[in-house]
Design an enzyme around this catalytic site. Structure first.
Site, PDB file in Angstrom:
ATOM      1  CD1 TRP A 353     -31.300 -26.807  37.200  1.00 57.77           C
ATOM      2  CD2 TRP A 353     -31.159 -25.515  35.383  1.00 57.77           C
ATOM      3  NE1 TRP A 353     -32.420 -27.039  36.442  1.00 57.77           N
ATOM      4  CE2 TRP A 353     -32.359 -26.262  35.317  1.00 57.77           C
ATOM      5  CE3 TRP A 353     -30.860 -24.639  34.335  1.00 57.77           C
ATOM      6  CZ2 TRP A 353     -33.265 -26.144  34.262  1.00 57.77           C
ATOM      7  CZ3 TRP A 353     -31.762 -24.534  33.283  1.00 57.77           C
ATOM      8  CH2 TRP A 353     -32.941 -25.265  33.261  1.00 57.77           C
ATOM      9  CG  ASP A 354     -32.813 -26.594  41.668  1.00 60.29           C
ATOM     10  OD1 ASP A 354     -34.015 -26.882  41.588  1.00 60.29           O
ATOM     11  OD2 ASP A 354     -31.902 -27.393  41.406  1.00 60.29           O
ATOM     12  CD  GLU A 493     -33.045 -33.582  34.217  1.00 63.97           C
ATOM     13  OE1 GLU A 493     -34.020 -34.163  34.735  1.00 63.97           O
ATOM     14  OE2 GLU A 493     -32.150 -33.055  34.888  1.00 63.97           O
ATOM     15  CE  LYS A 613     -37.500 -34.941  35.278  1.00 65.16           C
ATOM     16  NZ  LYS A 613     -36.186 -35.271  35.883  1.00 65.16           N
ATOM     17  CD  GLN A 614     -36.824 -30.351  33.825  1.00 64.05           C
ATOM     18  OE1 GLN A 614     -37.288 -29.908  34.854  1.00 64.05           O
ATOM     19  NE2 GLN A 614     -35.616 -30.880  33.761  1.00 64.05           N
TER      20      GLN A 614
END
Length: 802
Positions: A353-354, A493, A613-614
């Site tokens: 999805w970048d 994630e 994680k993010q």
């Protein structure tokens, strides 16, 4: 360092992998890592050339499970070039005394140079200089020259040039137990000083052909060298032999071409490659065209700031690698945006999805390239529909990892390097990838370009197909009078299930539900933009009835969000998880960015804790303006106040390990309006993600394209408040104190060239003298009209700071 030159002094084998990624050269069609041309893979060096869209699938057996992995293919090494003196050993820096070693990447020109002096055991000193490029003007061409100058010796110089097909996919340590032999039917050819090499990928059957020719110069004048064939199985090679005297530099130019059976407008790839090198001209000719092409790209894409010199350099490095991964040469290739660029084999070259971070930059500078990236998704709608049907749903379900066909390429198992255990991988449950396709990949493109034709022919079908999936996936709870979305994973994630759950997946992930509500609303709005005939065609084609549209309306107003103490919870049940001992784990492990691996090695799970994680919930505040987010909350019937966003931001800032390079970009973004000093510090840390290899070796496997593009987008939109909605170019600048000014050009709808300069006191917008329409501009709460032949200088009222 300067604003245009990335320089490394000293030969450092331990840093080669990092330098090879950061100094890689490409043109959007193919890219080559900056490995030393005299080296084969090993001892820290890894030659790699990757062509966009050239994938191959191989089976493996792991822990008794048969797996198939589709990977971008490491293609034959075109740049192999080395030399020896008399009958001595071939150039090997580890066996010689090396002085004056300098490696420089000139971002403005797209040229990599390498200079050094070597001294052998006989005391012979030799100066060496090399230049390399992958042509941005001629998309099939690359070029390399080698200049050798004897300082204190005379003798015979033998230069060996090769097209080396003895390569495998071996650039990522955790994949090395898997099959990486993707090339078969290697056929080397040598005809004088012209080389040829053909190969074929094992499963996908892509034919890859390379050709190379050489020119020798002595003292800058063409000279004739003796030639000897040096071919080995899988490798076409030629030796060029000359007599050398001190002070008389010898230069060997190598022009190479790479063609594949995926290319358009060619016949047989081998013949096409030979034609390319035949008409290329000299190294100087190729270089001149290449430099001109880069000059044109920089005119459109440069972002200039008044701030730290290093920040200026790294920002340009990020633009450089974005354009090497996705460029005007990508338009006809039917390829997506690879998360790690074309710079290595990490993530197997897959598309995630970048593009959410990449496309905003392209939309406003190279919209034709952005459009091509959207068509990559549109062409894979049939596969996305089949994937939705396979799980019993309507609409289109896009894969978390995509490659050549659009099927789900996410691994079902992954290796934890800490525990050396292979574990189930449930990240395919990140269904929110479809929301990204609808959001940034389609609607934001339409807002920035006004491309109604694209929306009508392609974009609306994408949005409606994604909306149909989410409308069908939502399940109604009559007791709470809310819709739930169950069995998914969010961007975090780390969490793939509640503690003790029998099956993977989470319910009512906030990011997913908010973006689903947003997408369903945009789908309904999209229908109003279309002409009646096309609207009816699409609804019939997709089997969408009035009852479906009414259902979408209902779902978009009734999706469930979970709250605790005014904080938007990441998913249902998040508030019941344990708090994590951040201080204790930092003291014990130091770097805890990959807590998932640490906890698994301890026999524990991140599912038990309030950690990320993010950015997950915080991604909402990056993608949506506060007005847009509050509009969704209003539509869903959830109360909010001016503290709703800051409260949630503060909560999750303290519970994120930053295990992804994207995380710091998002954190800088969400702080940009409320805490400029912290936002700037996060921004500087995000800039360093790849250059400093903050994740400890991952950059050597390929750059992180989303993080690179995210820093650019943060600068152009986050700090400037740039918005492209309702045919108005809007700004709400709030520059950090350390950022004196920012200047860039953009294309907005019918306005082909708009120059923007913002400092702490003034916003200046200039139009193109060739423009024909007035551009509406909004600066904070004031509206202006920009004459296409003039400019506006708008004073900025100082805002209350931090």
């Amino acid at each position: 360092m300067t604003g245009w030159l990335l320089r490394y002094d000293g030969w450092d084998p331990s840093a080669e992998a990092l330098r090879e990624s950061l100094c890689a050269l490409g043109n959007g069609r193919f890219a080559t890592r900056a490995a030393a041309p005299e080296n084969r893979a090993g001892n820290g060096s890894y030659p790699g050339t990757y062509a966009a869209g050239v994938f191959d699938r191989l089976p493996d057996v792991v822990d008794g499970h048969r797996l198939e992995n589709e990977s971008i293919v490491n293609l034959p090494d075109w740049q192999s070039l080395t030399f020896r003196i008399d009958d001595g050993a071939w150039l090997d820096l580890s066996a010689l005394a090396v002085t004056g070693y300098v490696q420089e990447l000139d971002l403005r020109r797209g040229v990599l140079t390498r200079r050094f002096v070597v001294e052998d055991q006989q005391g012979r000193r030799t100066g060496v200089a090399q230049r390399r490029l992958v042509s941005m003007a001629d998309p099939c061409l690359a070029a390399l020259d080698l200049t050798v100058e004897a300082e204190n010796w005379s003798g015979t110089l033998t230069v060996r040039s090769a097209l080396d097909g003895r390569v495998t996919n071996d650039g990522v340590a955790r994949y090395r137990g898997l099959d990486g032999r993707h090339l078969v039917d290697l056929r080397p050819v040598v005809d004088g000083d012209v080389l040829g090499l053909d190969a074929r990928t094992v499963q996908s059957g892509v034919v890859v052909s390379l050709a190379a020719r050489h020119r020798v110069l002595v003292d800058g004048r063409p000279a004739t060298a003796g030639t000897e064939t040096a071919t080995e199985p899988g490798c076409a090679a030629v030796d060029l032999v000359l007599a050398v005297d001190p002070g008389r530099p010898v230069t060997v130019e190598k022009i190479a071409a790479l063609c594949t059976s995926r290319d358009r407008g060619i016949g047989e790839p081998g013949e096409a490659a030979r034609d390319e090198i035949a008409r290329a001209g000299s190294f100087a000719d190729v270089l001149a065209r290449h430099e001109l092409a880069w000059d044109h790209l920089w005119t459109r894409c440069d972002v200039r700031i008044t701030g730290p010199v290093r920040a200026t350099l790294v920002l340009r490095l990020h633009v450089f690698h974005l354009l090497q991964s996705v460029s005007p040469h990508s338009v006809d290739l039917d390829v997506g945006i690879p998360a790690r660029g074309l710079h290595g084999e990490a993530y197997r070259g897959h598309v995630f999805w970048d593009e959410v971070f990449v496309l905003p930059f392209l939309n406003l500078r190279l919209p034709e390239v952005a459009r091509a990236m959207l068509l990559y998704r549109w062409r894979r709608l049939p596969q996305a529909r089949a994937s939705a049907r396979a799980v019993g749903r309507r609409g289109a379900m896009f894969p978390w990892q995509s490659g050549s066909t659009g099927r789900e390429e996410t691994q079902t198992m992954h290796l934890n390097p800490r525990s050396q255990r292979w574990l189930p991988d449930n990240s395919h449950l990140q269904r929110h990838i479809g929301l990204a396709v609808a959001y940034n990949n389609t609607w934001r493109y339409y807002e920035a370009t006004g491309d109604v034709d694209f929306l009508s022919e392609y974009g609306a079908e994408l949005i409606l197909s994604v909306a149909a999936f989410w409308g069908d996936l939502a399940s109604y709870d009559p007791v709470g009078d809310r819709f739930d979305i169950c069995g998914v994973m969010g961007p975090d994630e780390y969490h793939d299930a509640l503690p003790g759950a029998d099956s993977p997946g989470l319910d009512d992930n906030a990011y997913t539900n908010v973006m689903a509500a947003w997408t369903l609303t945009r789908a309904l709005e999209c229908l109003d933009v279309l002409l009646p005939g096309r609207r009816h065609e699409l609804l019939d084609l997709l089997d969408i009835r009035r009852a479906d549209l009414e259902h979408w309306q209902h779902v978009s107003r009734k999706l469930r969000l979970c709250w605790a103490d005014g904080v938007l919870l990441q998913f249902r049940g998040y508030d019941q998880l344990e708090e994590f001992d951040w201080a204790g784990y930092r003291e014990r492990y130091g770097d805890i960015s990959r807590l998932d691996r640490i906890l698994e090695a301890e026999g524990r799970s991140p599912n038990d804790y309030k950690l990320s994680k993010q950015a997950d919930v915080l991604m909402l505040f990056q993608l949506l303006t506060s007005d847009e987010l509050y509009a969704v909350l209003d539509r869903l019937g959830y109360p909010h106040d001016r503290h709703t966003i800051p409260r949630s931001v503060a909560y999750y800032l303290e519970r994120t390990s930053h295990g992804s390079t994207l995380s710091k970009v998002v954190h800088a973004w969400v702080l940009a309006r409320g805490d400029r000093r912290r936002a700037w510090n996060w921004f500087l840390e995000a800039l360093e993600s790849d250059v400093a290899d903050v994740q400890g070796g991952t950059t050597g496997e390929g750059i992180h394209l989303g993080a690179m593009a995210g820093t650019l987008d943060l600068l152009q939109r986050g700090f400037t408040g740039l918005e492209t909605r309702e045919e108005v170019l809007g700004f709400d600048p709030f520059l950090p104190d350390a950022l004196g000014s920012v200047r860039f050009r953009l294309r907005y709808r019918r306005h082909s060239e708009v120059e923007v300069t913002i400092d702490h006191d003034t916003l200046t917008v200039g139009g193109s003298s060739t423009g024909s329409t007035v551009l509406p501009v909004r600066v904070r709460d004031k509206h202006f009209r920009l004459d296409p032949r003039g400019s506006l200088a708008i004073p900025l009222r100082r805002r209350r700071g931090d």
